[in-house]
Scaffold this active site. Structure first.
Site, PDB file in Angstrom:
ATOM      1  N   GLU A 154      43.408  51.228  47.957  1.00 54.33           N
ATOM      2  CA  GLU A 154      42.127  51.233  47.285  1.00 54.33           C
ATOM      3  C   GLU A 154      41.876  52.763  46.784  1.00 54.33           C
ATOM      4  OE1 GLU A 154      39.701  49.064  47.311  1.00 54.33           O
ATOM      5  OE2 GLU A 154      40.231  47.337  48.686  1.00 54.33           O
ATOM      6  N   SER A 201      33.520  41.852  52.757  1.00 64.19           N
ATOM      7  CA  SER A 201      32.149  42.066  52.930  1.00 64.19           C
ATOM      8  C   SER A 201      31.629  42.885  53.580  1.00 64.19           C
ATOM      9  CB  SER A 201      31.593  40.625  53.574  1.00 64.19           C
ATOM     10  OG  SER A 201      31.875  40.865  54.716  1.00 64.19           O
ATOM     11  N   GLN A 247      44.253  37.564  40.393  1.00 61.78           N
ATOM     12  CA  GLN A 247      44.656  37.830  41.956  1.00 61.78           C
ATOM     13  C   GLN A 247      44.285  36.494  42.455  1.00 61.78           C
ATOM     14  OE1 GLN A 247      41.911  39.835  44.193  1.00 61.78           O
ATOM     15  NE2 GLN A 247      43.308  40.799  45.481  1.00 61.78           N
ATOM     16  N   GLY A 248      45.523  35.980  43.067  1.00 64.06           N
ATOM     17  CA  GLY A 248      45.378  34.804  44.024  1.00 64.06           C
ATOM     18  C   GLY A 248      45.746  35.039  45.545  1.00 64.06           C
ATOM     19  N   TYR A 249      44.505  35.474  45.776  1.00 64.35           N
ATOM     20  CA  TYR A 249      44.250  35.703  47.375  1.00 64.35           C
ATOM     21  C   TYR A 249      43.372  34.924  48.445  1.00 64.35           C
ATOM     22  CZ  TYR A 249      46.660  40.536  47.756  1.00 64.35           C
ATOM     23  OH  TYR A 249      47.450  41.608  47.893  1.00 64.35           O
TER      24      TYR A 249
END
Lengths: 394, 377, 394, 377
Positions: free
Chosen positions: C245, C379, C126-128
């Site tokens: 999710e 977070s 994943q490239g976020y």
């Protein structure tokens, strides 16, 4: 590095301790120790004993009755009083109004107000908070409009501690609603509580106690001679007062007394045939508070030592002492309530002649009452904001 | 798997909620608490709504309900801070319902269900926990009956009770020496020192001095009281957990409302992130507590193994006690000075939560019991 | 109210449990249980076993290999896998790229990418996140400029989990730097990791492990057919993914397994001649985690039940499960480290042939590693912000 | 009352701080830790600066310093995460300095002070605490000397040590059956399984198999080792508290710097109040921990009553352990992902703080000791 008091400091401590042992009336000491209600007379009685000894206002200039003690001596004195269990010295006159008068008062104001404060002849209270302005003090709305030689005051104060005992109140009022910076429209007034138009309404707290009040002002006429400092400079006065906070904010002496009492009391409580202090679950809670209190005492002394050497007034340090000190006070009252077990629940006998363990029954109300300590005098959230801004630059 | 109340439970929940919103608002409650500590009218309404007989068998004019059926009732009682001795009465009657003779059931249960009779649960909660092994009450067989001597402290609801269920040691045979008795609160030799508790209930230290009881006063068999006490107190603890969840919900709702409306520095204080995060933690505490109350109410009746039942109830009470402490303290702090005053309901909720945390054993007591009953591989 | 699974749900659970007992290779189970490093081959081996069984992508549409299970069955399956100790299914292909393709992909994109994802033939990442944009994802800077049939990508991604194993990466890139609303200039690209100009640099975490990477893009040419959804609509895709999710965010099954292990392990540890589990200080910490985990499992089931009945996708509820689940995971790894005592300190033998308790030595690194759980995937501070805004309206 | 370092202490603090800032920056430290786990050059500098002999009497080329004199040194070591076995060496040498014979002192102390010799402190820290009552090492009188058998686990600094101070049971006389020996690390029968620890120190399990020791290897009198062990470990614990305070300060400074510079949503994350309040609590933790470290260092040498000394050291270690845990966890959380990486010094500080919390007994161990030693009225 030497954490002990010097020989002179020890001698001073012993002098104070000895004097307190001889002069603190046993009935007052027991009332304080048992968390009984202290009447106005109780408070003033102790005030006058100290006044007679010349110790009631150590920080005042010597010519007005100050003792000339340095910061460490003053700290020692306050901690010894706390540990001995004296009634508190109500600060509104001695430690709040008086410093303001020393700094900003006219000679006439000083001569008129300082001696009765010193001698405990007149009782003062503080008119700062309003229903809409607590943490955000500068938003206050109580208005004072100049009318000849008087200000006419209208508005409401809240959380006025011991306002029902007070002869005088010092107030922040808004004298200019048009000031661009709202802080600049505020003035500092001294008001005689007997002036027509003042109504004091009790605010009963959840422990059933009456200590705070609402004070209503309806066209109350205050002579202009009771303005302190200039009109519109009330915020300067208020800020001076905040910076003037004392270094015993941590109330280490009182907490040490309460800790000693808690440990002795819990040791006598029975749990499964053993002393409650032998129960590791209860015991560790007590130990952690004890350790925190040991640390706070040293932290307090470190700050004091720094203050003595640098001559700098305490800054955000006071906030830290307030946070930790109040957390410790709350833990102690909570543990004391646990220690007594279900006997903490009874509050008041329904029949006056029913036998009743008043001390045990005082512990839950006291736990309730002590929740105020993290709220009043700048909530602990405000204290964290202060440290964040002043010490950490956030 | 289904976490909803069934239709009957929901109807009951709705009606008690309506009753409390409409007829037991904070002002009414204040009056009741300050006057008699109990209102005959309210008690009548509770009876009419079927709440008093809810957990009894239909044979005795009850509805055959269990802890799950009482859960919504108790949540509403917690939210409304009902001071009437509902939990003591329902709990004390459980002794009769579970262990009583047919005659006792007939004499007591319908009268409780109809609101005629209030039972007081005996409690001896020295050191924050019920200690059934150390009864000071003492029953001695005298002819056909018993003589009861001793003192029970902090018996919640006793001043209003008509009948008392009293545990007493009848032999020195340890766990097997405790018996249960049904005692008329006005019997000769029964004395009460009554007081108001910090959470505004009524309680008393109840003295028994040579109280003469007939043989029919005994509930169940002599010496077999302990298992009943443990089972009934677990049942009551499950209900207390539900009451706590209702009170916590009220404290959270009131606090959220307060921080949305109270303005400082030109914005609602709820705009400050430090307060937001603390409010979130209060809500999480409530969700977790509610889960444990669901578990406690669902399992206290159905779990057949007494050890496992005790372990689960202790788990629930640990979480509930922690949530009571956390939420009550934070609710007051976030309310600022206002929360400290007698005139705000949240200060009353604070007191009730403080006491619930300790009632039927505090967190430490239940941590000890939980550990003792847990099977470690 | 009934907290138990229905008969059908129990039967399903037993089926899954039985199948796992028979088909989870013991060596993989032991590696997972002992917190050993899982190689790419280990991960793919388990992936392929599940694919063969037809259970690797339960949530996918049936025609692409989905199982048709409802949310409760999916939850049961994931929890059973967690409790049994299977290697994790790497989510980037199965649970992130695939749902996006199902929703927004062209037929060609689906046909090309879904089967190799299902079969475990190609590994995705994943490239976020970017160095300057973590919580504030919309501030990303990696640029994609259209050049004929290609986008030319320049920039950097960070925290790319298992990027060093990956064959493909899905990326959020900025295709329009001039968009007034910065979210509107973002697009969603699929990029072959073998394309020239891509460099993967390991980021070693403090447990010494290599799981995350920095990925640099220097004039990387990506065919326009690899754009998913429209240009400038990448934020819509990203938001869809966030809302997608899963409900096992609490990882209850895994924590139950770890708790069981902790209790068994601590029971065998000796403290002052007694079992460590008989030490009330240690024991109460374990009990409180156990109680919190019992509560979380029920909370999770409550939310699931609500979702099943209302058909509403989970909202801020997922944030709550994430907060509590990760706190529990951290407590468990911390207690496990305490349980082993000073043997937790050894990290690596200096001589390869030195005898060495590898399991004991894995516990402190695992404690270190698990600190990430409250930081990654939004977070816990961000999760609290979400609940505050979405559920509480603050 | 005076909390300042005196002039000498301040000069020393300044010079060690300069040394660490200049010659022991994070890159250097990384190299040292990854290579030998120790640098001969650094060790030489520590000797030159007088740090190695600091606590010995001038008779043995020391400076007669106490824990207070070592406090600033340890704070700097904590901030710089120095991996050299300074604390093990200073501590082990204390056994010789306090209980050794004149010959032992002359042989060992000047060599330690000059940097020629490194001592390894024996440690047997099963269950997170030093348990002097259960030595597995075993010394038997053989002719004029002793034979030593057994294993010591996780001896920090052992791989680099020249001499080992080893405690061993020499009789079954309970507390009075433990003796101390000086053992050459290269003696026949001594074996080491060495490893790197999570906080990047070097340690070993040290085996003793029929190790032959002369009568002069005994430190102090036979069977009287325990009181020395308790006193020296208390001394070492006070120093460890100071090291923790330095490491906590670094973690706080680094975190404050990070939240001031790291931007998200257009502002430094330090602008978010929830993080501000947590940062404030970290600073308060540090202040409280520092107070307890001051107390521990000031009292560990001067307190003559062993029970009171132990009680005070336990109090300090409880607070320090709590602060280590609190600050280390928060520092990583507030750093976000970056704090998790090997390349950020704060991740190394996290590991050291995690281990300090447990070294010489964790909070639970010291809570137990504190309670046992406290006099309750």
């Amino acid at each position: 590095m030497d954490l002990s008091y010097s020989g002179e400091e020890l001698a001073f401590r012993d002098e104070v301790r000895g004097w307190l042992a001889a002069n603190l009336p046993a009935d007052l000491r027991d009332k304080v120790g048992d968390h009984e209600h202290l009447s106005k007379e109780d408070l003033l009685r102790w005030h006058r004993i100290l006044a007679k000894q010349g110790w009631v206002a150590p920080a005042w200039p010597k010519e007005w009755g100050g003792t000339g003690w340095n910061v460490v001596q003053r700290y020692i004195f306050e901690e010894e009083c706390g540990y001995a269990g004296t009634p508190p010295l109500v600060p509104f006159g001695l430690a709040m109004c008086a410093p303001v008068l020393h700094k900003f008062g006219t000679e006439a104001q000083k001569k008129r107000h300082l001696p009765p404060i010193y001698n405990g002849d007149l009782f003062w209270c503080q008119g700062y908070s309003e229903p809409g302005s607590g943490s955000d003090l500068a938003s206050l709305k109580t208005k004072a409009v100049r009318d000849g030689d008087h200000y006419v005051v209208n508005g409401q104060k809240i959380w006025t501690t011991l306002g029902h005992y007070a002869d005088w109140i010092f107030c922040l009022v808004r004298t200019d609603s048009t000031a661009a910076i709202r802080q600049e429209g505020i003035s500092f007034l001294l008001i005689d509580m007997k002036t027509p138009g003042i109504t004091v309404r009790p605010l009963i707290l959840m422990d059933g106690g009456h200590e705070v009040n609402e004070v209503f002002f309806e066209n109350v006429r205050v002579p202009v001679e009771n303005l302190v400092h200039e009109e519109g400079k009330g915020w300067t006065v208020a800020k001076y007062l905040l910076g003037h906070e004392r270094m015993n904010t941590g109330r280490v002496g009182i907490s040490k007394r309460e800790l000693t009492k808690l440990k002795a009391f819990a040791a006598r409580q029975n749990k499964d045939g053993k002393s409650l202090m032998d129960d590791p679950r209860f015991r560790d809670k007590v130990s952690r508070v004890e350790v925190e209190l040991m640390a706070l005492e040293i932290t307090n002394l470190r700050f004091l030592d720094q203050m003595r050497r640098t001559g700098q007034p305490p800054g955000a340090d006071v906030s830290m002492l307030k946070i930790k000190g109040t957390e410790i006070q709350q833990s102690l009252t909570e543990l004391m309530m646990y220690a007594v077990g279900p006997q903490a629940q009874p509050f008041k006998p329904l029949q006056a002649d029913d036998g009743f363990d008043a001390f045990a029954a005082s512990l839950a109300p006291r736990y309730c009452n002590t929740r105020k300590t993290t709220i009043y005098a700048g909530s602990n959230e405000i204290q964290r904001n202060i440290i964040s801004k002043m010490s950490l630059g956030l | 798997m289904n976490f909803d109340y069934n239709e009957e439970q929901q109807l009951l929940a709705d009606s008690i909620k309506r009753f409390i919103d409409k007829d037991y608002d904070f002002e009414t409650r204040k009056y009741v608490a300050s006057a008699e500590g109990y209102s005959a009218e309210v008690w009548g309404t509770l009876a009419e709504m079927g709440l008093l007989g809810l957990p009894f068998s239909p044979d005795y004019e009850g509805f055959g309900g269990g802890a799950v059926d009482l859960m919504s009732v108790m949540e509403c009682m917690g939210a409304g801070l009902v001071v009437e001795p509902y939990l003591p009465t329902v709990t004390a009657a459980q002794f009769v319902a579970r262990a009583g003779s047919e005659a006792q059931k007939k004499a007591i249960l319908p009268a409780v269900a109809s609101g005629e009779l209030k039972d007081g649960l005996r409690a001896d909660r020295s050191r924050g926990a019920l200690r059934p092994r150390a009864r000071r009450g003492r029953g001695e067989e005298s002819g056909a009956g018993w003589t009861l001597d001793g003192v029970k402290q902090v018996v919640i609801g006793a001043p209003q009770a008509d009948q008392l269920v009293v545990s007493a040691r009848t032999s020195n045979d340890g766990d097997r020496g405790i018996s249960l008795f049904l005692v008329d609160a006005r019997a000769a030799g029964v004395s009460m020192k009554a007081y108001r508790t910090i959470d505004e209930l009524r309680a008393a230290d109840v003295g028994f001095k040579g109280v003469q009881l007939g043989a029919d006063a005994l509930i169940g068999k002599p010496g077999e009281g302990l298992a009943h006490i443990e089972a009934v107190v677990d049942f009551a603890t499950a209900l207390l957990c539900a009451e706590a969840v209702g009170a916590i919900k009220y404290a959270n709702d009131a606090t959220l409302e307060y921080i949305k409306t109270r303005k400082q520095f030109g914005v609602p204080i709820g705009a400050f992130q430090a307060l937001q995060h603390r409010m979130v933690d209060m809500v999480i505490s409530w969700e977790q507590a509610r889960s444990m109350a669901c578990m406690a109410c669902a399992r206290v009746d159905s779990e057949k193994d007494a050890g496992e039942r005790k372990r689960l109830i202790s788990a629930a009470k640990i979480r509930i006690a922690d949530a009571c402490r956390h939420v009550s303290q934070e609710a007051i702090q976030l309310h600022g000075g206002m929360g400290m005053t007698e005139e705000m309901k949240v200060s009353h909720t604070f007191r009730r939560l403080t006491m619930i945390a300790q009632q039927f054993g505090d967190a430490d007591h239940h941590l000890e019991r939980f550990a003792a009953l847990d099977k470690v591989a």
